[in-house]
Structure formats: C-alpha cells, structure tokens
Design an enzyme around this catalytic site. Structure first.
Site, short mmCIF file in Angstrom:
data_model
loop_
_atom_site.label_atom_id
_atom_site.label_comp_id
_atom_site.label_asym_id
_atom_site.label_seq_id
_atom_site.Cartn_x
_atom_site.Cartn_y
_atom_site.Cartn_z
N ASP A 69 0.88 -1.16 0.00
CA ASP A 69 0.00 0.00 0.00
C ASP A 69 0.91 1.21 0.00
O ASP A 69 1.95 1.22 0.68
CB ASP A 69 -0.94 0.01 1.21
N TYR A 157 1.27 11.96 -8.60
CA TYR A 157 1.71 13.26 -8.10
C TYR A 157 3.14 13.61 -8.53
O TYR A 157 3.67 14.65 -8.14
CB TYR A 157 1.64 13.27 -6.57
N ARG A 184 9.01 2.79 -3.48
CA ARG A 184 8.77 1.37 -3.70
C ARG A 184 10.09 0.62 -3.88
O ARG A 184 10.24 -0.50 -3.40
CB ARG A 184 7.85 1.17 -4.91
#
Length: 204
Positions: A69, A157, A184
């Site tokens: 997430d 973004y 990530r």
C-alpha cells in the site's frame, strides 16, 4: 522456487516484484490468476491495508502472500492524502483522475508555506493467512510539493513532487533513476534483504 501470491492484479507491480524477488527464489503469481478478488482497504494506515490484502490473498490460495500500500503524505495537510492518494479528489467531488487529484493537492497547499511531503510504500509478506509475525518493510522518499507541474515521465503526483537534492521532480527523472530512488524501490530492497534471510540455508 517458493510460490507467492501478489495481492494485486497490477501487471506493472507483478513485473517489478517478480524481477526483484526471483533472486531470493520466489515465483510471484498475481492473485487474479488464482481467482482471488480484490480485498477491501477500509483502514487509515498503509500497514493495515497492506496486511488486510496479504491475509486475504493467503487465506483464499493457501500460499504465502505479498501486498503493498502506498501514497503521498504531506506534512502541512496532516499526512493527507495518505491512503486516499489515488482517490483524493473523489473524496471531495467524485472526480477520480491524476489531474483532479493534483488540482486538489495544489488548492489544499495554497495557504501553506511548509511544502514538505514524502512518498510512502509499505510491503507486507505473510507466510500464511494467520501469520503472527508478518514481514513488514517501509520505503520513504522525501521531497517537497510544488504549485506548478514539471516533467512528463512520471504519473500520479510525480510532476509536483520536487527533489531538492537533484533539482528535479520525480516526473523529470529518467525512469531507470526513478526506479532506483523511489519509495517502492527502497521498500523492495528492504523486503529482499528480509526474505533472503528468511529462506537462507542454515550454516550449521
């Protein structure tokens, strides 16, 4: 090879995770290929949502599972958009797109001089659905929020996410460089280290 279900149907994530974790002897399978529907993400923290997704996929398949997430957290906005990053504008007016999300971010930041923000990625690995000690790692990518977009290489973004040390936004970085620096990528490196330790052959 250890078979692990990825609690996502995103082909980009599957490719990225598969390439990174193959070195640890892990064969990733997308949950959709195993008949697993997407889990609900009702929580306000990245870790709770990732854990819910991982446990859901593992429960149905009987396999170890990996879930992530991620999102953007802005200091002046109390951590928003946070877990709602993908649907930030939709919370206000029902519009769901990168452009709408960025427009809301810029509007919400108009009155603030503190421009600090960070991308966050949380990865959760469970050995089984009721794993009492899941592997949890976090990747943080610090930056600042601009009021005008720059660059066209990224998504989300990225055009507004400025990296002072590099003098560029995430959307101005070459893809290869971004994939080395991103939240990530940092979380994946931490996960790879943890998983390698998990499956390392005993030395005695």
């Amino acid at each position: 090879m250890t078979r692990v279900v990825l609690a996502s149907n995103n082909p980009g994530k599957l490719k990225e995770f598969s390439a990174s974790l193959a070195a640890a002897g892990i064969d990733m399978l997308a949950q959709g290929a195993l008949g697993v529907a997407e889990a609900d993400e009702p929580f306000n923290t990245f870790i709770e949502n990732a854990l819910a997704k991982a446990r859901h996929a593992s429960q149905i398949t009987g396999l170890p599972a990996l879930a992530d997430d991620s999102g953007l957290c802005v200091q002046a906005l109390g951590g928003a958009p946070g877990v709602h990053s993908a649907r930030y504008a939709a919370l206000a007016d029902g519009t769901r797109s990168d452009a709408a999300n960025n427009a809301r971010l810029v509007a919400d930041m108009a009155a603030h001089t503190d421009r600090r923000g960070c991308y966050v990625a949380v990865l959760v690995y469970v050995r089984r659905a009721d794993d009492p000690r899941p592997i949890v790692v976090e990747g943080i990518w610090d930056g600042e929020i601009l009021d005008q977009p720059r660059g066209s290489n990224g998504f989300g973004y990225d055009p507004y996410f400025y990296l002072p040390d590099l003098g560029m936004t995430a959307a101005e970085l070459p893809l290869e460089q971004k994939n080395q620096l991103s939240h990530r990528a940092r979380a994946l490196r931490a996960l790879l280290q943890a998983v390698r330790s998990e499956y390392a052959a005993p030395t005695h």
